[in-house]
Design a protein around this motif. Sequence first.
Motif, PDB file in Angstrom:
ATOM      1  N   VAL A  60       0.840  -1.193   0.000  1.00  0.00           N
ATOM      2  CA  VAL A  60       0.000   0.000   0.000  1.00  0.00           C
ATOM      3  C   VAL A  60       0.875   1.242   0.000  1.00  0.00           C
ATOM      4  O   VAL A  60       1.987   1.235   0.528  1.00  0.00           O
ATOM      5  CB  VAL A  60      -0.959   0.025   1.227  1.00  0.00           C
ATOM      6  CG1 VAL A  60      -1.930  -1.146   1.177  1.00  0.00           C
ATOM      7  CG2 VAL A  60      -0.199   0.015   2.539  1.00  0.00           C
ATOM      8  N   THR A  61       0.369   2.312  -0.611  1.00  0.00           N
ATOM      9  CA  THR A  61       1.120   3.566  -0.660  1.00  0.00           C
ATOM     10  C   THR A  61       0.667   4.532   0.433  1.00  0.00           C
ATOM     11  O   THR A  61       1.358   5.498   0.722  1.00  0.00           O
ATOM     12  CB  THR A  61       0.977   4.244  -2.032  1.00  0.00           C
ATOM     13  OG1 THR A  61      -0.413   4.450  -2.307  1.00  0.00           O
ATOM     14  CG2 THR A  61       1.587   3.370  -3.129  1.00  0.00           C
ATOM     15  N   GLU A  62      -0.509   4.301   1.010  1.00  0.00           N
ATOM     16  CA  GLU A  62      -1.003   5.099   2.138  1.00  0.00           C
ATOM     17  C   GLU A  62      -1.201   4.163   3.318  1.00  0.00           C
ATOM     18  O   GLU A  62      -1.774   3.078   3.171  1.00  0.00           O
ATOM     19  CB  GLU A  62      -2.334   5.772   1.797  1.00  0.00           C
ATOM     20  CG  GLU A  62      -2.202   6.864   0.763  1.00  0.00           C
ATOM     21  CD  GLU A  62      -3.522   7.593   0.547  1.00  0.00           C
ATOM     22  OE1 GLU A  62      -4.355   7.614   1.471  1.00  0.00           O
ATOM     23  OE2 GLU A  62      -3.697   8.137  -0.548  1.00  0.00           O
ATOM     24  N   PHE A  63      -0.747   4.600   4.477  1.00  0.00           N
ATOM     25  CA  PHE A  63      -0.889   3.745   5.651  1.00  0.00           C
ATOM     26  C   PHE A  63      -2.361   3.685   6.040  1.00  0.00           C
ATOM     27  O   PHE A  63      -3.060   4.695   6.035  1.00  0.00           O
ATOM     28  CB  PHE A  63      -0.037   4.267   6.820  1.00  0.00           C
ATOM     29  CG  PHE A  63       0.318   3.195   7.787  1.00  0.00           C
ATOM     30  CD1 PHE A  63       1.350   2.311   7.515  1.00  0.00           C
ATOM     31  CD2 PHE A  63      -0.385   3.043   8.973  1.00  0.00           C
ATOM     32  CE1 PHE A  63       1.684   1.296   8.400  1.00  0.00           C
ATOM     33  CE2 PHE A  63      -0.069   2.032   9.864  1.00  0.00           C
ATOM     34  CZ  PHE A  63       0.972   1.158   9.578  1.00  0.00           C
ATOM     35  N   PRO A  64      -2.857   2.501   6.374  1.00  0.00           N
ATOM     36  CA  PRO A  64      -4.284   2.366   6.674  1.00  0.00           C
ATOM     37  C   PRO A  64      -4.682   3.105   7.960  1.00  0.00           C
ATOM     38  O   PRO A  64      -3.882   3.256   8.878  1.00  0.00           O
ATOM     39  CB  PRO A  64      -4.462   0.853   6.848  1.00  0.00           C
ATOM     40  CG  PRO A  64      -3.114   0.343   7.201  1.00  0.00           C
ATOM     41  CD  PRO A  64      -2.128   1.241   6.510  1.00  0.00           C
ATOM     42  N   THR A  65      -5.937   3.547   7.983  1.00  0.00           N
ATOM     43  CA  THR A  65      -6.495   4.161   9.188  1.00  0.00           C
ATOM     44  C   THR A  65      -7.312   3.142   9.976  1.00  0.00           C
ATOM     45  O   THR A  65      -7.707   3.399  11.108  1.00  0.00           O
ATOM     46  CB  THR A  65      -7.387   5.356   8.830  1.00  0.00           C
ATOM     47  OG1 THR A  65      -8.422   4.909   7.950  1.00  0.00           O
ATOM     48  CG2 THR A  65      -6.573   6.451   8.159  1.00  0.00           C
ATOM     49  N   PRO A 125       5.293   4.237   0.706  1.00  0.00           N
ATOM     50  CA  PRO A 125       4.779   5.497   0.179  1.00  0.00           C
ATOM     51  C   PRO A 125       5.512   5.867  -1.107  1.00  0.00           C
ATOM     52  O   PRO A 125       6.637   5.421  -1.333  1.00  0.00           O
ATOM     53  CB  PRO A 125       5.058   6.510   1.291  1.00  0.00           C
ATOM     54  CG  PRO A 125       5.868   5.829   2.318  1.00  0.00           C
ATOM     55  CD  PRO A 125       5.959   4.383   1.978  1.00  0.00           C
ATOM     56  N   TYR A 132       4.091  -1.360   3.528  1.00  0.00           N
ATOM     57  CA  TYR A 132       3.807   0.065   3.379  1.00  0.00           C
ATOM     58  C   TYR A 132       4.969   0.678   2.625  1.00  0.00           C
ATOM     59  O   TYR A 132       6.110   0.651   3.091  1.00  0.00           O
ATOM     60  CB  TYR A 132       3.635   0.709   4.748  1.00  0.00           C
ATOM     61  CG  TYR A 132       3.551   2.219   4.723  1.00  0.00           C
ATOM     62  CD1 TYR A 132       2.630   2.875   3.908  1.00  0.00           C
ATOM     63  CD2 TYR A 132       4.381   2.988   5.521  1.00  0.00           C
ATOM     64  CE1 TYR A 132       2.546   4.258   3.900  1.00  0.00           C
ATOM     65  CE2 TYR A 132       4.305   4.367   5.525  1.00  0.00           C
ATOM     66  CZ  TYR A 132       3.383   4.999   4.699  1.00  0.00           C
ATOM     67  OH  TYR A 132       3.315   6.372   4.694  1.00  0.00           O
ATOM     68  N   GLU A 154      -4.412   7.599  15.950  1.00  0.00           N
ATOM     69  CA  GLU A 154      -3.829   8.801  15.350  1.00  0.00           C
ATOM     70  C   GLU A 154      -2.463   9.039  15.982  1.00  0.00           C
ATOM     71  O   GLU A 154      -2.201   8.657  17.109  1.00  0.00           O
ATOM     72  CB  GLU A 154      -4.746  10.004  15.590  1.00  0.00           C
ATOM     73  CG  GLU A 154      -6.041   9.926  14.816  1.00  0.00           C
ATOM     74  CD  GLU A 154      -6.884  11.176  14.997  1.00  0.00           C
ATOM     75  OE1 GLU A 154      -6.322  12.264  15.268  1.00  0.00           O
ATOM     76  OE2 GLU A 154      -8.106  11.045  14.866  1.00  0.00           O
TER      77      GLU A 154
END
Length: 189
Positions: A39-44, A123, A121, A90
């Motif tokens: 993934v290029t964006e870290f999951p929330t 980015p 991960y 967060e």
Amino acid sequence: MKKKLAAVIAAAGLALAGAPAAMAHDSVIDATPGIEETVTEFPTELLLVFSGIPKDGFNTIALSRIDTNEVLFSGEPTVDRQNVSIDVPEGLDPEPGQYRIGFQITSSDGHATKGMTRFTYQPPGSSVDGAAGAADSDGAQASNTQDSADEQENIRSGYIWVWLLLGIVLVGGLVIALLGQRQRNVMRD
């Protein structure tokens, strides 16, 4: 007499048909991030979808970096039918690399089940250094997880054979009982 025997045979058939399915522990069939996905964006949010509906209570999900074995966070997830999810806190400062989502749930069959999925991960503009080394250093755990899954499958297969053997013995016993009853009826006439 024949109605009772038919009822016994039907009940035995239903018991045998449902028994092997009850032996299986729930397993992950899908995940977000996807299993072994980059993934290029870290999951929330971390989401695991199971083959059955886990029971509430005693469920835990933990996120850790594979190369350092550092647990970034863990907690009790939300269970919504087959979906088990937890929000990523967060302020987490993730670095590019491989991550492990470890879980322990109470399967729908009531047994504790442990396992993990992995994702990478990466980015944009970054590289994941040491990913091969991290995978190699984690190979023993991945192998143990696979060995555990293989062992559970072997146990399930063994139980299936036990149930089939019991079914054959039960049906054989019923046939012998029917033949004996028939023989007694012939001798009375």
